[in-house]
Design an enzyme around this catalytic site. Sequence first.
Site, PDB file in Angstrom:
ATOM      1  N   ASP A   1       0.608  -1.307   0.413  1.00 18.57           N
ATOM      2  CA  ASP A   1      -0.383   0.067  -0.207  1.00 18.57           C
ATOM      3  C   ASP A   1       1.358   1.173   0.326  1.00 18.57           C
ATOM      4  O   ASP A   1       2.280   1.351  -0.304  1.00 18.57           O
ATOM      5  CB  ASP A   1      -1.003   0.486   1.624  1.00 18.57           C
ATOM      6  CG  ASP A   1      -1.668   1.379   1.202  1.00 18.57           C
ATOM      7  OD1 ASP A   1      -2.376   1.871   0.536  1.00 18.57           O
ATOM      8  OD2 ASP A   1      -1.729   2.022   2.924  1.00 18.57           O
ATOM      9  N   SER A   2       0.636   2.397  -0.661  1.00 23.01           N
ATOM     10  CA  SER A   2       1.521   3.738  -0.115  1.00 23.01           C
ATOM     11  C   SER A   2       1.480   3.858   1.334  1.00 23.01           C
ATOM     12  O   SER A   2       2.394   4.557   1.421  1.00 23.01           O
ATOM     13  CB  SER A   2       0.494   4.910  -1.126  1.00 23.01           C
ATOM     14  OG  SER A   2      -0.892   4.918   0.747  1.00 23.01           O
TER      15      SER A   2
ATOM     16  N   CYS B   1      -4.224  -1.764  -2.211  1.00 26.20           N
ATOM     17  CA  CYS B   1      -4.777   0.026  -2.298  1.00 26.20           C
ATOM     18  C   CYS B   1      -5.628   0.531  -3.352  1.00 26.20           C
ATOM     19  O   CYS B   1      -4.804  -0.549  -4.584  1.00 26.20           O
ATOM     20  CB  CYS B   1      -3.060   0.252  -2.310  1.00 26.20           C
ATOM     21  SG  CYS B   1      -3.048   2.270  -2.767  1.00 26.20           S
TER      22      CYS B   1
ATOM     23  N   GLU C   1      -2.533   9.030   8.077  1.00 26.72           N
ATOM     24  CA  GLU C   1      -1.149   8.584   7.535  1.00 26.72           C
ATOM     25  C   GLU C   1      -0.322   9.427   9.644  1.00 26.72           C
ATOM     26  O   GLU C   1       1.135   8.858   9.789  1.00 26.72           O
ATOM     27  CB  GLU C   1      -0.055   9.129   6.808  1.00 26.72           C
ATOM     28  CG  GLU C   1      -0.330   8.531   5.699  1.00 26.72           C
ATOM     29  CD  GLU C   1      -0.177   6.493   5.643  1.00 26.72           C
ATOM     30  OE1 GLU C   1       0.919   7.096   5.987  1.00 26.72           O
ATOM     31  OE2 GLU C   1      -0.136   5.792   5.319  1.00 26.72           O
TER      32      GLU C   1
ATOM     33  N   CYS D   1     -11.226   3.240  -0.302  1.00 24.59           N
ATOM     34  CA  CYS D   1      -8.947   3.621   0.152  1.00 24.59           C
ATOM     35  C   CYS D   1      -9.567   2.589   1.003  1.00 24.59           C
ATOM     36  O   CYS D   1     -10.177   2.300   2.387  1.00 24.59           O
ATOM     37  CB  CYS D   1      -9.185   5.224  -0.004  1.00 24.59           C
ATOM     38  SG  CYS D   1      -7.692   5.523   0.839  1.00 24.59           S
TER      39      CYS D   1
ATOM     40  N   HIS E   1      -7.329   3.168   3.699  1.00 26.16           N
ATOM     41  CA  HIS E   1      -7.071   3.734   5.126  1.00 26.16           C
ATOM     42  C   HIS E   1      -8.270   3.993   5.626  1.00 26.16           C
ATOM     43  O   HIS E   1      -8.605   4.153   7.285  1.00 26.16           O
ATOM     44  CB  HIS E   1      -6.361   5.156   4.866  1.00 26.16           C
ATOM     45  CG  HIS E   1      -4.217   5.581   4.442  1.00 26.16           C
ATOM     46  ND1 HIS E   1      -4.314   4.390   2.942  1.00 26.16           N
ATOM     47  CD2 HIS E   1      -4.303   5.628   4.922  1.00 26.16           C
ATOM     48  CE1 HIS E   1      -2.849   4.178   2.873  1.00 26.16           C
ATOM     49  NE2 HIS E   1      -2.238   5.278   4.339  1.00 26.16           N
TER      50      HIS E   1
HETATM   51  N1  DGL Z   1      -4.889   2.995   0.605  1.00 23.84           N
HETATM   52  C1  DGL Z   1      -4.791   3.923  -0.929  1.00 23.84           C
HETATM   53  C2  DGL Z   1      -5.966   3.462  -1.681  1.00 23.84           C
HETATM   54  O1  DGL Z   1      -6.629   2.619  -0.803  1.00 23.84           O
HETATM   55  C3  DGL Z   1      -3.818   5.033  -1.012  1.00 23.84           C
HETATM   56  C4  DGL Z   1      -4.509   5.860  -0.108  1.00 23.84           C
HETATM   57  C5  DGL Z   1      -2.985   7.370  -0.379  1.00 23.84           C
HETATM   58  O2  DGL Z   1      -1.699   6.738  -0.597  1.00 23.84           O
HETATM   59  O3  DGL Z   1      -3.098   8.152  -1.331  1.00 23.84           O
HETATM   60  O4  DGL Z   1      -7.094   4.043  -1.955  1.00 23.84           O
END
Ligand code: DGL
Length: 277
Positions: A10-11, A74, A153, A185, A187
């Site tokens: 993931d990011s 992600c 984050e 997402c 996150h």
């Molecule tokens: N967690 C990621 C997603 O599902 C990326 C979030 C990001 O880095 O902008 O899209």
Amino acid sequence: MDDRPIGMFDSGFGGLTVARALFDLLPGEDVVYVGDTGRYPYGPRPLDQVREFARQISAFLVAEHDVKMVVIACNTAAAAALELLRFEYDVPVVGVIDPGVRAAVSATRNRRVGVVGTVGTISSGAYQRAVRALRSPVELTCCACPGFVEFVERGETESEQVHVLAERLLTPLRAAGVDALLLGCTHYPFLARTIGDVMGRDVVLVSSADETAFEVRSILTDTGLGRRSEGKGCHRFASSGDALWFKELGSRLLGLDVGEVERLEWDGPYNEERQWP
Ligand code: DGL
């Protein structure tokens, strides 16, 4: 049977929602997780750039860890690179978009489904395509939520500021009368309390994490790639950002000690200097 680890990325911390579901469903599997915290957020970046990041991380997982499968934990990276990575690698590559859509479509009662995600994911049209491919008669309302990822984050998942932002960003979804909201997402499940408060009790929040873990399990079963050895799997974590911060916040968000975190350095022009909390 295959004792190689499953690779996932993931990011940053978002994919830990998927990792947690995977650890719970498949406790015997070894997993290597890469959080690209040195280059988050992916959401505002051009998809071409995210695609290159995804290729770089997958190459690392395959070459350095000999993974038997890659899970793109992600949505933004899955929207940018799923097809390409499936073409480039012999190992199965799993994304989070189709599993999430399946879960949301089965959760709605009034057939009005909302999706929240990063600007990159929403503008890619990946969710609209995935719903169309299912031929399900649901009305989809998509909404980008820039800013949510940065709160996670920083480890700020329930502050007044994130609540105010959620009130503003989620207004179109409330107006659309959705009864299921897909957290598109990885996150966002960490913001579930805030998002749930804003959307109200009648709206079911759907995360792709569990459904993705089920998909991983069926692929392992169908391909005979499940782990042979008995006992608990080993979980390893690597980050392109601050390894101590990854260990601290990662352990808090995952609800498990992530142990020692390997520090990754990428070649390339996109490594920005960052201040860690
Ligand atoms: N967690 C990621 C997603 O599902 C990326 C979030 C990001 O880095 O902008 O899209």
